[in-house]
Design a protein around this motif. Sequence first.
Motif, PDB file in Angstrom:
ATOM      1  N   THR A 118      -3.468  -3.604  -1.490  1.00 47.40           N
ATOM      2  CA  THR A 118      -3.605  -2.108  -1.141  1.00 47.40           C
ATOM      3  C   THR A 118      -2.178  -1.627  -1.582  1.00 47.40           C
ATOM      4  O   THR A 118      -1.262  -2.143  -1.700  1.00 47.40           O
ATOM      5  CB  THR A 118      -3.777  -1.753   0.323  1.00 47.40           C
ATOM      6  OG1 THR A 118      -2.704  -1.852   0.934  1.00 47.40           O
ATOM      7  CG2 THR A 118      -4.777  -2.500   0.847  1.00 47.40           C
ATOM      8  N   LEU A 119      -2.458  -0.376  -2.249  1.00 45.25           N
ATOM      9  CA  LEU A 119      -1.074   0.273  -2.965  1.00 45.25           C
ATOM     10  C   LEU A 119      -1.302   1.829  -2.703  1.00 45.25           C
ATOM     11  O   LEU A 119      -2.222   2.600  -3.068  1.00 45.25           O
ATOM     12  CB  LEU A 119      -1.267  -0.198  -4.243  1.00 45.25           C
ATOM     13  CG  LEU A 119      -0.323  -0.102  -5.356  1.00 45.25           C
ATOM     14  CD1 LEU A 119       0.911  -0.982  -4.795  1.00 45.25           C
ATOM     15  CD2 LEU A 119      -0.563  -0.966  -6.743  1.00 45.25           C
ATOM     16  N   HIS A 120      -0.357   2.390  -2.075  1.00 44.51           N
ATOM     17  CA  HIS A 120      -0.229   3.810  -2.137  1.00 44.51           C
ATOM     18  C   HIS A 120       1.189   4.207  -1.995  1.00 44.51           C
ATOM     19  O   HIS A 120       1.267   5.801  -1.816  1.00 44.51           O
ATOM     20  CB  HIS A 120      -1.285   4.235  -0.854  1.00 44.51           C
ATOM     21  CG  HIS A 120      -0.707   4.290   0.340  1.00 44.51           C
ATOM     22  ND1 HIS A 120      -0.807   2.942   0.901  1.00 44.51           N
ATOM     23  CD2 HIS A 120      -0.391   5.054   1.348  1.00 44.51           C
ATOM     24  CE1 HIS A 120      -0.051   3.060   2.144  1.00 44.51           C
ATOM     25  NE2 HIS A 120       0.069   4.449   2.598  1.00 44.51           N
ATOM     26  N   ARG A 121       2.172   3.595  -1.554  1.00 45.68           N
ATOM     27  CA  ARG A 121       3.423   4.190  -1.171  1.00 45.68           C
ATOM     28  C   ARG A 121       3.924   4.905  -2.486  1.00 45.68           C
ATOM     29  O   ARG A 121       3.660   4.612  -3.644  1.00 45.68           O
ATOM     30  CB  ARG A 121       4.444   3.177  -0.891  1.00 45.68           C
ATOM     31  CG  ARG A 121       4.064   2.499   0.388  1.00 45.68           C
ATOM     32  CD  ARG A 121       5.103   3.159   1.482  1.00 45.68           C
ATOM     33  NE  ARG A 121       4.390   2.521   2.680  1.00 45.68           N
ATOM     34  CZ  ARG A 121       3.972   3.285   3.648  1.00 45.68           C
ATOM     35  NH1 ARG A 121       4.110   4.435   3.550  1.00 45.68           N
ATOM     36  NH2 ARG A 121       3.478   2.559   4.829  1.00 45.68           N
ATOM     37  N   PRO A 122       4.623   6.020  -2.028  1.00 46.80           N
ATOM     38  CA  PRO A 122       5.234   6.793  -3.308  1.00 46.80           C
ATOM     39  C   PRO A 122       6.056   6.022  -4.276  1.00 46.80           C
ATOM     40  O   PRO A 122       6.248   6.250  -5.516  1.00 46.80           O
ATOM     41  CB  PRO A 122       6.113   7.983  -2.690  1.00 46.80           C
ATOM     42  CG  PRO A 122       5.381   8.073  -1.255  1.00 46.80           C
ATOM     43  CD  PRO A 122       4.580   6.939  -0.830  1.00 46.80           C
ATOM     44  N   SER A 123       6.874   5.174  -3.486  1.00 43.17           N
ATOM     45  CA  SER A 123       7.909   4.321  -3.967  1.00 43.17           C
ATOM     46  C   SER A 123       7.151   3.286  -5.024  1.00 43.17           C
ATOM     47  O   SER A 123       7.983   2.617  -6.040  1.00 43.17           O
ATOM     48  CB  SER A 123       8.852   3.400  -3.102  1.00 43.17           C
ATOM     49  OG  SER A 123       7.772   2.724  -2.262  1.00 43.17           O
ATOM     50  N   ASN A 124       5.880   3.003  -4.934  1.00 42.61           N
ATOM     51  CA  ASN A 124       5.257   2.281  -5.949  1.00 42.61           C
ATOM     52  C   ASN A 124       4.296   2.861  -6.995  1.00 42.61           C
ATOM     53  O   ASN A 124       4.079   2.449  -8.071  1.00 42.61           O
ATOM     54  CB  ASN A 124       4.269   1.005  -5.027  1.00 42.61           C
ATOM     55  CG  ASN A 124       5.232  -0.208  -4.783  1.00 42.61           C
ATOM     56  OD1 ASN A 124       6.184  -0.391  -5.330  1.00 42.61           O
ATOM     57  ND2 ASN A 124       4.759  -0.581  -3.684  1.00 42.61           N
ATOM     58  N   VAL A 125       3.800   4.078  -6.336  1.00 41.21           N
ATOM     59  CA  VAL A 125       2.753   4.530  -7.338  1.00 41.21           C
ATOM     60  C   VAL A 125       3.085   6.118  -7.979  1.00 41.21           C
ATOM     61  O   VAL A 125       2.369   6.442  -8.914  1.00 41.21           O
ATOM     62  CB  VAL A 125       1.471   4.774  -6.803  1.00 41.21           C
ATOM     63  CG1 VAL A 125       1.065   3.353  -6.114  1.00 41.21           C
ATOM     64  CG2 VAL A 125       1.510   5.980  -5.451  1.00 41.21           C
ATOM     65  N   ASP A 126       4.539   6.211  -7.837  1.00 40.85           N
ATOM     66  CA  ASP A 126       4.576   7.748  -8.252  1.00 40.85           C
ATOM     67  C   ASP A 126       5.380   7.813  -9.578  1.00 40.85           C
ATOM     68  O   ASP A 126       4.843   8.331 -10.639  1.00 40.85           O
ATOM     69  CB  ASP A 126       5.369   8.597  -7.216  1.00 40.85           C
ATOM     70  CG  ASP A 126       4.853   9.232  -6.083  1.00 40.85           C
ATOM     71  OD1 ASP A 126       3.601   8.949  -6.041  1.00 40.85           O
ATOM     72  OD2 ASP A 126       5.130   9.988  -5.279  1.00 40.85           O
TER      73      ASP A 126
END
Length: 361
Positions: A203-211
């Motif tokens: 799962t992947l959704h943090r701003p630090s990873n996906v923005d």
Amino acid sequence: MTFHHMHIVGARPNFMKAGPVVRALHEFDKPPLLVHTGQHYDAAMSEIFFEQLGLPQPNLNLGVGSGSHAEQTARLMVALEEVMLQHEPSRVVVYGDINSTLAASIVASKLHIPVAHVEAGLRSFDRTMPEEINRVVTDVLSDLHFVTCPEGVDNLRSEGIHEDGIHFVGNPMIDTLLGVRDALDPTIAERMFGLIGTYGVVTLHRPSNVDDPAVAARVVEGLARVAKVMPLLIPLHPRGRRVLTEVGLFETPGVTVVDPLGYMDFMSLVSGAALVLTDSGGIQEETTVLGIPCLTMRENTERPITITMGTNQLVGNDPDRIAAVAEKVLSEPPHGRIPPLWDGRAGDRIARILVDVASSP
Ligand code: UD1
């Protein structure tokens, strides 16, 4: 004082935490008013959880929706002020660390309504995370703090929070998991997605990873490396879909991207996995309880007990590190213990304290 509590939920992780508390209050014949802010609004991100968790339908849905942090928080505050003025609750109960949690605690405090915070005291000590700001502010404004782990108690004490309001009660999100554990289907990956044999869940959704596309590309490279060893399935949160599509997630060999899943399907998938890679908070806890190795793609965690006692390890977003730790973890038997009071009864403890505090002079 009359018992007239308002519980505020808004986004996916809130629902699993509120369920056991709200249910216990119904059993004590003290049903609260349940308000859904509508921060999450897609059926797959919201409705399905109410159905599957047996949560009473919210009495009110404010339909606030998405926006920048300032826009969303402002809209949440305006809508919440209106319902609090209208219903005059004797206490407001908030959950976790999302923008709805922050907005409700500010509004209630300014209306002189006491605030209880469920999952208080967690700290990543990283104020670039929006959730960390939400946690700190909510804890300052609350007079009752329900804490999931001993570190949370220490954090609150060191910030000068009044001892009388701190209650170490265990983890209501884990109540929800233990309540359904026997009904989970670890063969779901084959049944729903045709994945035979060992697999990993992402799962992947943090701003630090996906923005930032450059960072997202590194994360995807890390996943691609792990996917050479074992197929990966990623139920994708809507937040990062655009950037992750741009950087090639959907074309990565061995990675299957699917829409967000309901609670039962997602936990079933995790229960049958060899490995989980995530940047979520709650999944670090759920994998600890299920004994599934978890690689957290962050540099810090507000849930260190999942590392010291559980199955969690921090791997950041460096592809080499992700691949190396995945390889090591897969070659070892999983190990980990269940943290204290994660025993399925946190919701009861919280409800009892809420009732006792309300009836004390
Ligand atoms: C929020 C929480 C985060 C939690 C996550 C779980 C904050 C600051 N963050 O992040 O702590 O881990 O929920 O999911 O509150 N969107 C949809 N449909 C929805 C909801 C959101 O498409 O039902 C999309 C929208 O593009 C929206 C974006 O996701 O702009 C972000 O939604 P938002 O509620 O702001 O934060 P999350 O990233 O979901």
